[in-house]
Design a protein around this motif. Sequence first.
Motif, PDB file in Angstrom:
ATOM      1  N   LEU A  62       0.840  -1.199   0.000  1.00 13.31           N
ATOM      2  CA  LEU A  62       0.000   0.000   0.000  1.00 13.31           C
ATOM      3  C   LEU A  62       0.876   1.251   0.000  1.00 13.31           C
ATOM      4  CD1 LEU A  62      -2.761  -1.280   2.431  1.00 13.31           C
ATOM      5  CD2 LEU A  62      -2.743  -1.311  -0.073  1.00 13.31           C
ATOM      6  N   PHE A  63       1.689   1.431   1.016  1.00 14.10           N
ATOM      7  CA  PHE A  63       2.810   2.372   0.912  1.00 14.10           C
ATOM      8  C   PHE A  63       3.992   1.731   1.635  1.00 14.10           C
ATOM      9  CE2 PHE A  63      -0.066   4.017   4.216  1.00 14.10           C
ATOM     10  CZ  PHE A  63       0.746   4.117   5.347  1.00 14.10           C
ATOM     11  N   ALA A  64       4.982   1.334   0.858  1.00 13.66           N
ATOM     12  CA  ALA A  64       6.057   0.481   1.375  1.00 13.66           C
ATOM     13  C   ALA A  64       7.416   1.056   1.029  1.00 13.66           C
ATOM     14  CB  ALA A  64       5.933  -0.934   0.811  1.00 13.66           C
ATOM     15  N   ASP A  65       8.395   0.696   1.850  1.00 14.59           N
ATOM     16  CA  ASP A  65       9.790   1.016   1.556  1.00 14.59           C
ATOM     17  C   ASP A  65      10.186   0.251   0.297  1.00 14.59           C
ATOM     18  OD1 ASP A  65      12.636   1.096   1.502  1.00 14.59           O
ATOM     19  OD2 ASP A  65      12.694   1.395   3.669  1.00 14.59           O
ATOM     20  N   PRO A  66      10.708   0.937  -0.726  1.00 13.35           N
ATOM     21  CA  PRO A  66      11.013   0.238  -1.977  1.00 13.35           C
ATOM     22  C   PRO A  66      12.368  -0.444  -1.986  1.00 13.35           C
ATOM     23  CG  PRO A  66      11.475   2.564  -2.246  1.00 13.35           C
ATOM     24  CD  PRO A  66      10.932   2.393  -0.847  1.00 13.35           C
ATOM     25  N   GLY A  67      13.172  -0.283  -0.907  1.00 10.83           N
ATOM     26  CA  GLY A  67      14.552  -0.782  -0.991  1.00 10.83           C
ATOM     27  C   GLY A  67      15.312   0.043  -2.006  1.00 10.83           C
ATOM     28  N   THR A  68      16.055  -0.617  -2.883  1.00 12.76           N
ATOM     29  CA  THR A  68      16.749   0.124  -3.932  1.00 12.76           C
ATOM     30  C   THR A  68      16.882  -0.747  -5.168  1.00 12.76           C
ATOM     31  OG1 THR A  68      18.608   1.594  -4.383  1.00 12.76           O
ATOM     32  CG2 THR A  68      19.139  -0.516  -3.364  1.00 12.76           C
ATOM     33  N   PRO A  97      21.039   5.175 -12.173  1.00 13.96           N
ATOM     34  CA  PRO A  97      21.056   6.532 -11.604  1.00 13.96           C
ATOM     35  C   PRO A  97      20.072   6.750 -10.463  1.00 13.96           C
ATOM     36  CG  PRO A  97      21.213   6.639 -13.992  1.00 13.96           C
ATOM     37  CD  PRO A  97      20.968   5.193 -13.651  1.00 13.96           C
ATOM     38  N   ALA A  98      18.922   6.062 -10.489  1.00  8.25           N
ATOM     39  CA  ALA A  98      17.922   6.264  -9.443  1.00  8.25           C
ATOM     40  C   ALA A  98      18.414   5.806  -8.073  1.00  8.25           C
ATOM     41  CB  ALA A  98      16.630   5.529  -9.794  1.00  8.25           C
ATOM     42  N   HIS A  99      19.424   4.930  -8.021  1.00  4.26           N
ATOM     43  CA  HIS A  99      19.911   4.456  -6.723  1.00  4.26           C
ATOM     44  C   HIS A  99      20.424   5.621  -5.894  1.00  4.26           C
ATOM     45  CE1 HIS A  99      21.998   2.287  -3.600  1.00  4.26           C
ATOM     46  NE2 HIS A  99      23.147   2.823  -3.976  1.00  4.26           N
ATOM     47  N   GLN A 109      14.005  15.936 -11.616  1.00  6.87           N
ATOM     48  CA  GLN A 109      13.666  14.908 -12.601  1.00  6.87           C
ATOM     49  C   GLN A 109      12.884  13.757 -11.964  1.00  6.87           C
ATOM     50  OE1 GLN A 109      16.695  12.073 -13.990  1.00  6.87           O
ATOM     51  NE2 GLN A 109      18.153  13.051 -12.604  1.00  6.87           N
ATOM     52  N   TRP A 110      13.004  13.584 -10.648  1.00  8.44           N
ATOM     53  CA  TRP A 110      12.351  12.458  -9.978  1.00  8.44           C
ATOM     54  C   TRP A 110      10.877  12.736  -9.678  1.00  8.44           C
ATOM     55  CZ3 TRP A 110      15.580   9.033 -11.185  1.00  8.44           C
ATOM     56  CH2 TRP A 110      16.955   9.255 -11.090  1.00  8.44           C
ATOM     57  N   PHE A 111      10.400  13.962  -9.938  1.00  2.00           N
ATOM     58  CA  PHE A 111       9.020  14.325  -9.630  1.00  2.00           C
ATOM     59  C   PHE A 111       8.301  14.671 -10.935  1.00  2.00           C
ATOM     60  CE2 PHE A 111      11.724  15.481  -6.069  1.00  2.00           C
ATOM     61  CZ  PHE A 111      11.098  14.852  -5.011  1.00  2.00           C
ATOM     62  N   GLN A 112       7.431  13.785 -11.367  1.00  2.00           N
ATOM     63  CA  GLN A 112       6.694  14.017 -12.606  1.00  2.00           C
ATOM     64  C   GLN A 112       5.304  14.587 -12.318  1.00  2.00           C
ATOM     65  OE1 GLN A 112       6.563  10.678 -15.291  1.00  2.00           O
ATOM     66  NE2 GLN A 112       8.651  10.021 -14.808  1.00  2.00           N
ATOM     67  N   ASN A 113       4.931  15.630 -13.093  1.00  2.00           N
ATOM     68  CA  ASN A 113       3.603  16.228 -13.025  1.00  2.00           C
ATOM     69  C   ASN A 113       3.205  16.616 -11.598  1.00  2.00           C
ATOM     70  OD1 ASN A 113       1.199  17.139 -14.150  1.00  2.00           O
ATOM     71  ND2 ASN A 113       0.161  15.167 -13.865  1.00  2.00           N
ATOM     72  N   THR A 167       6.515   9.449  -8.797  1.00  2.55           N
ATOM     73  CA  THR A 167       7.925   9.252  -8.440  1.00  2.55           C
ATOM     74  C   THR A 167       8.325   7.799  -8.684  1.00  2.55           C
ATOM     75  OG1 THR A 167       7.322   8.807  -6.142  1.00  2.55           O
ATOM     76  CG2 THR A 167       7.885  11.090  -6.717  1.00  2.55           C
ATOM     77  N   PRO A 168       9.638   7.506  -8.747  1.00  8.11           N
ATOM     78  CA  PRO A 168      10.061   6.147  -9.086  1.00  8.11           C
ATOM     79  C   PRO A 168       9.634   5.105  -8.060  1.00  8.11           C
ATOM     80  CG  PRO A 168      11.853   7.700  -9.423  1.00  8.11           C
ATOM     81  CD  PRO A 168      10.776   8.438  -8.693  1.00  8.11           C
ATOM     82  N   ASP A 169       9.169   3.995  -8.560  1.00  2.00           N
ATOM     83  CA  ASP A 169       8.954   2.790  -7.765  1.00  2.00           C
ATOM     84  C   ASP A 169      10.176   1.909  -7.987  1.00  2.00           C
ATOM     85  OD1 ASP A 169       7.793   0.852  -6.195  1.00  2.00           O
ATOM     86  OD2 ASP A 169       5.961   0.684  -7.370  1.00  2.00           O
ATOM     87  N   ASN A 170      10.146   0.695  -7.498  1.00  7.50           N
ATOM     88  CA  ASN A 170      11.244  -0.243  -7.718  1.00  7.50           C
ATOM     89  C   ASN A 170      10.693  -1.490  -8.408  1.00  7.50           C
ATOM     90  OD1 ASN A 170      13.724  -1.460  -7.683  1.00  7.50           O
ATOM     91  ND2 ASN A 170      13.793  -1.797  -5.476  1.00  7.50           N
ATOM     92  N   PRO A 171      11.086  -1.816  -9.662  1.00 16.44           N
ATOM     93  CA  PRO A 171      12.133  -1.159 -10.440  1.00 16.44           C
ATOM     94  C   PRO A 171      11.723   0.236 -10.892  1.00 16.44           C
ATOM     95  CG  PRO A 171      11.034  -2.812 -11.763  1.00 16.44           C
ATOM     96  CD  PRO A 171      10.511  -2.975 -10.380  1.00 16.44           C
TER      97      PRO A 171
END
Length: 667
Positions: free
Chosen positions: A391-397, A403-405, A534-538, A576-580
Amino acid sequence: MIGPVLGSIFVQCASRNGTGELFDAAWVTLAHSKLGLGMKHLSVLSFIEDTTEDVNKVKQVLLDYAHWYAGYEVHGDIPYNGPGKLFAQTLDEAHWIIDLCYAYSFVKGKLTKQEKQQIDRGLLIPCAEFLIDHKEQQLHNHAVLITSAIGMLGFLLGDERIHLAGLAGPYGLLDQIDRGVLKDGMWYEGNFHYHFYGYHSLLQYCILVEGTSWDLRAHPALKKMFDFPLHYILPDGSLPSMNDASSKMSIPTLAPYYELAYDWYGDSRYRDLLRLAYGMKSEQASLISEEKVVPSYTAAPAERSSMEALWFGMELNDVDSCGEQLSSKSMTESVSLKQLMAADSSSDISGLTKLVNAKGWHLLVKHSTFGGEHDHMDRLGLSFGAGNEPLFADPGTTAYGVPAHYGWFKHTYSHNTVSLNGKDQPPADGQRLEYGRETWGSWVESAVEWDHEQYRMKDSILLPAEMCPWDDEAYRGSTIRRINVLTDHVLLDIVKVFVPDIRDIDLLYHIHGRMDEVEAWQPFASPVSALDQQWFQNPKYKPFDPEEVLMWQMRTGRLLQAGWCSEPSLLITAATPDNPPNQLRQSLIQRIRGPKERDVVFVHAFAYCANYNGGKASESAAEFDLQLNVQYGDEGRLRIGVETEAAQYDWSLDWTEGKAKFIESSS
């Protein structure tokens, strides 16, 4: 130059899709790694089948390496890592040497005296000297691998000086165990990926010296390292992702470790894990009451084909370590793995609290101590899921080269916690202040403060300046307190932030779904945080309205969110980016321009309904509702009412003393 056997295998590993030094280096790395693992496997096969041909193949590769190894140049300039000879860093050299040690151990009885001397002097001793010269002077998973490899070389050579160079002294293997493994059994770096990564190499040493005077099986930390993760396996069979966890760990991936653990310690919970991992029906199900166990575990069975299963595998029927059939009474009194998966667990040492309700909702609160290089600067971060639905979770890496790491995942802002001025939290140790198990559910209070620059591991780890992106001034003198409540119908999140002067306070939630009606929000033109935009879209925003209930469309259901705040605030949302990182989450930021020397309190309630059946909403979905009412009194006293279609709660919270007094008045 390389010998004939090495050369023939290198040719098989070559790629014609690229040229140049980087491609050559990758090719050499893969070839040496393949040779190391191949020698290990072939030597085991030769030992089992007593095949001269296989022994000769392993022996020839060892002799080839013995001829050339000492002459390989020390090289490598990977930041924050020691150099290598075959590889670009000491860590990879140690991995290869551990495989090499196993290959040597299985064939050494078939070596002539001259061959043994040649391999010892040309390969094993130079390997040991290289690793000793590049031991890391810190507590770190790299250091565990390096010292384990040194100890294995010393044992095989019968050289006590080399052996003790791996085991003894500051930052030797025993010191890594004694100071790096916390008292509850968790590796200090704060995630299960690195817990097992370092433990694997430690176990390779332990396997090699088993039954000798160097045997470490009785060391109390070893069994604790097996026991601790069992308490944090989630109802779907996975372990939470935290910090630099780049791969999802679950019961099937843990099986090789617990093959060894069950043989060594005979703990019935280890057998439970193996039976689940291999898809074996539990023979205890009719004898153990598992009221809270939710059938969320659906992982595909693993094949029982690991090296550990070959070496240590035992019968997995419901028998004890002595081979006696367990009685109904003993099985009823024991705590099964499934019961642990469905139960709360809280440790003020490792700083992790897991709350689970009867529906399989699970919350992880990270009130841990700072974990060093692999930390994500996210004290008091949350991970919330329902069964196997995040639901809202730590994505790890993600992979370290992506580059997103470094750009996104290794920052406070990608986690479900609090950021000040859009900056990263400096190192600090979180605290668990209270944990309570009540008739209506469970709750935990945690805290972190930045009133000094000390943390538990400060003098035992190295932090290069380039890996310290936080802002001390943004957090100096600030405190965050968080109370989380999980009932069978609602998750309650209460956050109190104190800042000594005016700062932006951002409460962050990163939802694995899509918010309804966000199209009506206004475009947000300012920078969302101190990170690259760049990590924040719209990005969009709107004033926060405590009367509004946000609805999130999830993969298999709906998440409702109701909120309240003691100060006027702004809501900002962005993809924002999820993982992957080729996938996206929707982030929600509640922002306050923090008042000087005054507490700010946020309250949010969440309710989840798995309301989709074949893509259609169920009838109960129409009745799905959530209401939150908060009354804020003097000196931080709160009265919180939460109502869903199934339950009503009324809590009183008194924050006037050091620890919260939290009481549920009625339900």
